[in-house]
Design a protein around this motif. Structure first.
Motif, PDB file in Angstrom:
ATOM      1  N   ILE A  20      15.382  23.174  62.986  1.00  0.00           N
ATOM      2  CA  ILE A  20      16.721  23.471  62.476  1.00  0.00           C
ATOM      3  C   ILE A  20      16.815  22.798  61.111  1.00  0.00           C
ATOM      4  O   ILE A  20      16.567  21.599  60.984  1.00  0.00           O
ATOM      5  N   VAL A  21      17.138  23.586  60.079  1.00  0.00           N
ATOM      6  CA  VAL A  21      17.169  23.063  58.715  1.00  0.00           C
ATOM      7  C   VAL A  21      18.516  23.384  58.066  1.00  0.00           C
ATOM      8  O   VAL A  21      19.178  24.360  58.443  1.00  0.00           O
ATOM      9  N   PRO A  22      18.926  22.573  57.088  1.00  0.00           N
ATOM     10  CA  PRO A  22      20.158  22.888  56.361  1.00  0.00           C
ATOM     11  C   PRO A  22      20.038  24.258  55.694  1.00  0.00           C
ATOM     12  O   PRO A  22      18.970  24.622  55.195  1.00  0.00           O
ATOM     13  N   ILE A  23      21.114  24.991  55.688  1.00  0.00           N
ATOM     14  CA  ILE A  23      21.100  26.335  55.107  1.00  0.00           C
ATOM     15  C   ILE A  23      20.675  26.299  53.638  1.00  0.00           C
ATOM     16  O   ILE A  23      19.980  27.196  53.175  1.00  0.00           O
ATOM     17  N   GLU A  24      21.064  25.243  52.915  1.00  0.00           N
ATOM     18  CA  GLU A  24      20.684  25.131  51.508  1.00  0.00           C
ATOM     19  C   GLU A  24      19.167  25.099  51.356  1.00  0.00           C
ATOM     20  O   GLU A  24      18.610  25.670  50.429  1.00  0.00           O
ATOM     21  N   GLU A  25      18.495  24.408  52.264  1.00  0.00           N
ATOM     22  CA  GLU A  25      17.033  24.320  52.226  1.00  0.00           C
ATOM     23  C   GLU A  25      16.397  25.671  52.583  1.00  0.00           C
ATOM     24  O   GLU A  25      15.466  26.126  51.931  1.00  0.00           O
ATOM     25  N   ALA A  26      16.908  26.302  53.618  1.00  0.00           N
ATOM     26  CA  ALA A  26      16.336  27.566  54.092  1.00  0.00           C
ATOM     27  C   ALA A  26      16.472  28.690  53.071  1.00  0.00           C
ATOM     28  O   ALA A  26      15.604  29.550  52.980  1.00  0.00           O
ATOM     29  N   LEU A  27      17.561  28.679  52.311  1.00  0.00           N
ATOM     30  CA  LEU A  27      17.846  29.792  51.399  1.00  0.00           C
ATOM     31  C   LEU A  27      17.704  29.431  49.922  1.00  0.00           C
ATOM     32  O   LEU A  27      18.070  30.224  49.053  1.00  0.00           O
ATOM     33  N   LYS A  59       6.266  40.811  50.449  1.00  0.00           N
ATOM     34  CA  LYS A  59       7.234  40.365  49.433  1.00  0.00           C
ATOM     35  C   LYS A  59       7.515  38.869  49.537  1.00  0.00           C
ATOM     36  O   LYS A  59       8.463  38.373  48.936  1.00  0.00           O
ATOM     37  N   LYS A  60       6.710  38.125  50.279  1.00  0.00           N
ATOM     38  CA  LYS A  60       7.008  36.740  50.619  1.00  0.00           C
ATOM     39  C   LYS A  60       7.274  35.848  49.410  1.00  0.00           C
ATOM     40  O   LYS A  60       8.056  34.913  49.490  1.00  0.00           O
ATOM     41  N   ASP A  61       6.623  36.098  48.291  1.00  0.00           N
ATOM     42  CA  ASP A  61       6.808  35.251  47.120  1.00  0.00           C
ATOM     43  C   ASP A  61       8.054  35.626  46.313  1.00  0.00           C
ATOM     44  O   ASP A  61       8.386  34.946  45.354  1.00  0.00           O
ATOM     45  N   GLU A  62       8.704  36.678  46.691  1.00  0.00           N
ATOM     46  CA  GLU A  62       9.908  37.094  45.972  1.00  0.00           C
ATOM     47  C   GLU A  62      11.105  36.272  46.432  1.00  0.00           C
ATOM     48  O   GLU A  62      11.032  35.503  47.374  1.00  0.00           O
ATOM     49  N   ASP A  63      12.223  36.487  45.779  1.00  0.00           N
ATOM     50  CA  ASP A  63      13.418  35.693  46.045  1.00  0.00           C
ATOM     51  C   ASP A  63      14.297  36.320  47.126  1.00  0.00           C
ATOM     52  O   ASP A  63      15.494  36.469  46.970  1.00  0.00           O
ATOM     53  N   VAL A  64      13.661  36.658  48.251  1.00  0.00           N
ATOM     54  CA  VAL A  64      14.341  37.312  49.373  1.00  0.00           C
ATOM     55  C   VAL A  64      14.130  36.494  50.640  1.00  0.00           C
ATOM     56  O   VAL A  64      13.033  36.012  50.891  1.00  0.00           O
ATOM     57  N   GLU A  65      15.178  36.353  51.437  1.00  0.00           N
ATOM     58  CA  GLU A  65      15.031  35.741  52.761  1.00  0.00           C
ATOM     59  C   GLU A  65      15.800  36.591  53.768  1.00  0.00           C
ATOM     60  O   GLU A  65      16.830  37.178  53.439  1.00  0.00           O
ATOM     61  N   ILE A  66      15.257  36.657  54.967  1.00  0.00           N
ATOM     62  CA  ILE A  66      15.888  37.377  56.071  1.00  0.00           C
ATOM     63  C   ILE A  66      16.450  36.358  57.044  1.00  0.00           C
ATOM     64  O   ILE A  66      15.813  35.336  57.318  1.00  0.00           O
ATOM     65  N   VAL A  67      17.638  36.647  57.571  1.00  0.00           N
ATOM     66  CA  VAL A  67      18.252  35.814  58.602  1.00  0.00           C
ATOM     67  C   VAL A  67      18.510  36.695  59.820  1.00  0.00           C
ATOM     68  O   VAL A  67      19.270  37.667  59.749  1.00  0.00           O
ATOM     69  N   PHE A  68      17.863  36.365  60.918  1.00  0.00           N
ATOM     70  CA  PHE A  68      17.998  37.079  62.187  1.00  0.00           C
ATOM     71  C   PHE A  68      19.295  36.668  62.863  1.00  0.00           C
ATOM     72  O   PHE A  68      19.588  35.483  63.028  1.00  0.00           O
ATOM     73  N   ILE A  69      20.077  37.658  63.252  1.00  0.00           N
ATOM     74  CA  ILE A  69      21.312  37.445  64.004  1.00  0.00           C
ATOM     75  C   ILE A  69      21.146  38.203  65.312  1.00  0.00           C
ATOM     76  O   ILE A  69      21.199  39.427  65.355  1.00  0.00           O
ATOM     77  N   MET A  85       8.999  36.664  64.536  1.00  0.00           N
ATOM     78  CA  MET A  85       9.606  36.834  63.218  1.00  0.00           C
ATOM     79  C   MET A  85       9.225  35.697  62.277  1.00  0.00           C
ATOM     80  O   MET A  85       9.350  34.532  62.647  1.00  0.00           O
ATOM     81  N   PRO A  86       8.805  36.024  61.046  1.00  0.00           N
ATOM     82  CA  PRO A  86       8.418  34.987  60.086  1.00  0.00           C
ATOM     83  C   PRO A  86       9.566  34.494  59.193  1.00  0.00           C
ATOM     84  O   PRO A  86       9.324  33.899  58.152  1.00  0.00           O
ATOM     85  N   TRP A  87      10.795  34.745  59.564  1.00  0.00           N
ATOM     86  CA  TRP A  87      11.941  34.381  58.738  1.00  0.00           C
ATOM     87  C   TRP A  87      12.869  33.432  59.485  1.00  0.00           C
ATOM     88  O   TRP A  87      12.505  32.882  60.506  1.00  0.00           O
ATOM     89  N   CYS A  88      14.070  33.262  58.991  1.00  0.00           N
ATOM     90  CA  CYS A  88      15.071  32.352  59.561  1.00  0.00           C
ATOM     91  C   CYS A  88      15.920  33.060  60.610  1.00  0.00           C
ATOM     92  O   CYS A  88      15.891  34.284  60.705  1.00  0.00           O
ATOM     93  N   ALA A  89      16.702  32.253  61.325  1.00  0.00           N
ATOM     94  CA  ALA A  89      17.650  32.804  62.295  1.00  0.00           C
ATOM     95  C   ALA A  89      18.877  31.911  62.361  1.00  0.00           C
ATOM     96  O   ALA A  89      18.800  30.704  62.114  1.00  0.00           O
ATOM     97  N   VAL A  90      19.988  32.524  62.707  1.00  0.00           N
ATOM     98  CA  VAL A  90      21.144  31.730  63.110  1.00  0.00           C
ATOM     99  C   VAL A  90      20.773  31.147  64.467  1.00  0.00           C
ATOM    100  O   VAL A  90      20.359  31.889  65.364  1.00  0.00           O
ATOM    101  N   PRO A  91      20.869  29.811  64.636  1.00  0.00           N
ATOM    102  CA  PRO A  91      20.518  29.219  65.925  1.00  0.00           C
ATOM    103  C   PRO A  91      21.318  29.852  67.063  1.00  0.00           C
ATOM    104  O   PRO A  91      22.502  30.170  66.910  1.00  0.00           O
ATOM    105  N   PHE A  92      20.669  30.026  68.201  1.00  0.00           N
ATOM    106  CA  PHE A  92      21.289  30.702  69.330  1.00  0.00           C
ATOM    107  C   PHE A  92      22.640  30.081  69.694  1.00  0.00           C
ATOM    108  O   PHE A  92      23.602  30.790  69.961  1.00  0.00           O
ATOM    109  N   LYS A  93      22.721  28.753  69.660  1.00  0.00           N
ATOM    110  CA  LYS A  93      23.966  28.062  70.049  1.00  0.00           C
ATOM    111  C   LYS A  93      25.144  28.397  69.138  1.00  0.00           C
ATOM    112  O   LYS A  93      26.293  28.207  69.514  1.00  0.00           O
ATOM    113  N   MET A  94      24.863  28.933  67.947  1.00  0.00           N
ATOM    114  CA  MET A  94      25.929  29.258  66.992  1.00  0.00           C
ATOM    115  C   MET A  94      26.354  30.726  67.035  1.00  0.00           C
ATOM    116  O   MET A  94      27.348  31.104  66.431  1.00  0.00           O
ATOM    117  N   LEU A  95      25.607  31.541  67.755  1.00  0.00           N
ATOM    118  CA  LEU A  95      25.864  32.986  67.713  1.00  0.00           C
ATOM    119  C   LEU A  95      27.251  33.377  68.213  1.00  0.00           C
ATOM    120  O   LEU A  95      27.902  34.231  67.622  1.00  0.00           O
TER     121      LEU A  95
END
Length: 140
Positions: A20-27, A59-69, A85-95
């Motif tokens: 679990i990482v701060p959103i600022e770090e992830a994005l 496109k991994k080196d580009e300025d794009v990130e995916i967030v799984f909901i 999935m190789p990207w980020c997600a909203v933690p299950f507890k927050m859904l």
């Protein structure tokens, strides 16, 4: 969409792998955020996720990130599916907290759905079409 508004929308933390990482770090440094609404029990989602992962990998080196909901009903299903999935997600507890609002905001009536959010505030709710037909994670 800037990080302050993304924090209001998605919460202060995202899941990356098992961490679990701060959103600022992830994005950090990302100008396009793709919100991916999906679930393990959904056949079209199971078919689309590998396609999305392939385009994301290219496109991994580009300025794009995916967030799984997730629309999964329990954490075990969420965790099993998210491992694909190789990207980020909203933690299950927050859904339960964020999903109703964000789903309404982006007109999620079915899954899979991919929404592009640009830093300038523009939105494209046709992300799935862009990935399937044009093989990209950007919009004009």
């Amino acid at each position: 969409m800037d990080i302050e508004n993304l924090t209001k929308l998605l919460g202060k933390e995202l899941q990356k792998g098992d961490d679990i990482v701060p959103i600022e770090e992830a994005l950090k440094g990302k100008s396009t955020i793709c919100l991916y609404f999906s679930a393990h029990w959904c056949p079209p989602c199971k078919k689309f996720t590998p396609v999305l992962a392939g385009v994301y990998g290219e496109k991994k080196d580009e300025d794009v990130e995916i967030v799984f909901i997730s629309s999964d009903g329990d954490e075990a299903d969420f965790n099993k599916y998210f491992k694909e999935m190789p990207w980020c997600a909203v933690p299950f507890k927050m859904l339960q907290t964020i999903k109703p609002t964000i789903s309404e905001m982006y007109h999620v009536s079915g899954i899979p759905k991919l929404v592009f959010l640009k830093q300038d505030g523009s939105v494209d709710e046709e992300g799935r079409k862009h990935v399937q037909q044009e093989k990209h994670l950007h919009f004009k």
